[in-house]
Scaffold this active site. Structure first.
Site, short mmCIF file in Angstrom:
data_model
loop_
_atom_site.label_atom_id
_atom_site.label_comp_id
_atom_site.label_asym_id
_atom_site.label_seq_id
_atom_site.Cartn_x
_atom_site.Cartn_y
_atom_site.Cartn_z
CB SER A 50 -0.89 0.00 1.23
OG SER A 50 -0.09 0.12 2.40
CG ASP A 82 -3.73 -2.92 -1.51
OD1 ASP A 82 -4.74 -2.97 -2.25
OD2 ASP A 82 -3.78 -3.06 -0.27
CG HIS A 83 -6.28 0.47 -1.17
ND1 HIS A 83 -7.55 0.86 -1.53
CD2 HIS A 83 -6.40 -0.74 -0.57
CE1 HIS A 83 -8.41 -0.08 -1.16
NE2 HIS A 83 -7.74 -1.06 -0.59
CG ASP A 104 -9.14 3.37 -3.43
OD1 ASP A 104 -10.25 3.61 -3.96
OD2 ASP A 104 -8.99 3.16 -2.21
CD GLU A 134 -12.32 0.37 -3.22
OE1 GLU A 134 -13.04 0.85 -2.32
OE2 GLU A 134 -11.16 -0.03 -3.02
CG HIS A 181 -9.70 -1.71 3.98
ND1 HIS A 181 -9.04 -2.66 3.25
CD2 HIS A 181 -10.27 -0.88 3.07
CE1 HIS A 181 -9.19 -2.42 1.96
NE2 HIS A 181 -9.95 -1.35 1.82
CG HIS A 209 -9.79 -4.30 -1.66
ND1 HIS A 209 -8.60 -3.62 -1.54
CD2 HIS A 209 -9.98 -4.51 -2.98
CE1 HIS A 209 -8.09 -3.43 -2.74
NE2 HIS A 209 -8.91 -3.94 -3.65
N GLY A 210 -10.28 -6.35 2.15
CA GLY A 210 -10.67 -6.51 3.55
C GLY A 210 -11.09 -7.91 3.92
CB THR A 234 -6.03 -7.11 9.40
OG1 THR A 234 -6.30 -5.82 8.87
CG2 THR A 234 -6.11 -7.04 10.92
#
Length: 309
Positions: A50, A82-83, A104, A134, A181, A209-210, A234
């Site tokens: 990220s 990512d993002h 994103d 996204e 997230h 995602h998440g 996470t």
């Protein structure tokens, strides 16, 4: 082998009804663990960073680690942004050699998201790099603490997804269907019908995602409905920090980073292997490599290309 593009991996997964794991790495130990787990499971894998990870570790530093691991790996490895919220960061990752990118634009208006995504698609496709975007918004659980009903206002609608894809021609599309997230407990319930509906009108792999906060049964259902790339961050952070806490609690005088770092890395390997098995991508490396070769999706970044100067 060289880093590969995510395009072939996701197309193969879509055709064969499984998903590729996309795992966030913030440091060397986690990046190593992801590749070690993928090799143990003989699975294709996406290592992603990220903007926060890039700020922490440096774009060239983290890219060099992932690229070096890929060269010595027996499985296909993707280096993915990512993002990427900032336009300059996306372009910087492209210049650096990332083999897959995400812009994103979900915080923007629908129209702004389309316009900037179109620009980046054109730029990325000119040098053979796929772009993920996204539509809708996957919220941050630490900031919102939303109920399941409240989260619905962030959901991706099939109509918006169809229009967005038709106007941008992105290579993959992240959708909001109930995950969030930074969830530390697996409690999220996904709108599986919505995934089916979006999959019917979008001719590109869908991304979840998440996923760390999503119940396993819903991850499996989501893959059947059309999800092809599943992001985990996470769960890996929990595995790493949990092991560090345990090691230092048992031996508070321990100062050798190699000793507690090795145990933490092993714990991340176990976590990544479990997720790969859940996604159905174990033992897919060989057939994926064959698919890549047949479709010429290998990508070796050449710096200095005028399109990204």
């Amino acid at each position: 082998m060289p880093l590969v593009s995510s395009k072939a991996l996701l197309i193969h997964a879509l055709k064969n009804h499984y998903a590729v794991g996309a795992f966030n790495a913030n440091n060397m130990e986690v990046a190593q663990a992801i590749v070690m787990a993928a090799e143990a499971e003989k699975a294709p894998v996406i290592i992603q960073m990220s903007q926060g990870a890039i700020k922490y570790a440096g774009m060239n530093g983290i890219f060099s680690i992932v690229g070096s691991l890929a060269k010595r790996s027996s499985v296909p490895v993707v280096c993915h942004l990512d993002h990427g919220v900032d336009y300059d960061v996306v372009v910087g990752a492209l210049r650096t050699g990332f083999t897959s990118l995400m812009f994103d634009g979900s915080p923007l208006s629908f129209e702004e998201n389309i316009e900037i995504t179109k620009q980046l698609v054109k730029m990325c496709h000119a040098v053979g790099i796929p772009l993920e975007a996204e539509i809708g918004k996957v919220p941050d659980s630490e900031k919102s603490h939303l109920s399941q009903e409240e989260m619905k206002k962030y959901y991706t609608t099939p109509k918006e997804a169809e229009e967005f894809f038709e106007k941008t021609k992105v290579d993959s599309l992240a959708v909001s269907v109930g995950s969030a997230h930074k969830m530390k407990i697996q409690s999220a319930v996904l709108d599986i019908d919505r995934i089916y509906e979006i999959n019917e009108v979008v001719e590109a792999p869908l991304v979840l995602h998440g996923a760390s906060g999503v119940k396993d049964e819903y991850v499996v259902k989501a893959i059947k409905a059309g999800i092809t790339k599943v992001n985990f961050a996470t769960e890996l952070n929990k595995a790493l920090t949990g092991s560090l806490r345990e090691s230092l609690s048992k031996n508070p005088d321990l100062v050798d980073v190699r000793k507690y770092g090795d145990e933490a890395r092993k714990n991340v390997v176990r976590t990544v292997r479990e997720k790969i098995q859940l996604l159905g991508s174990s033992n897919r490396a060989e057939e994926t490599l064959r698919f890549i070769s047949e479709n010429e999706y290998f990508h070796q970044h050449k710096s200095g290309n005028s399109i990204i100067e």
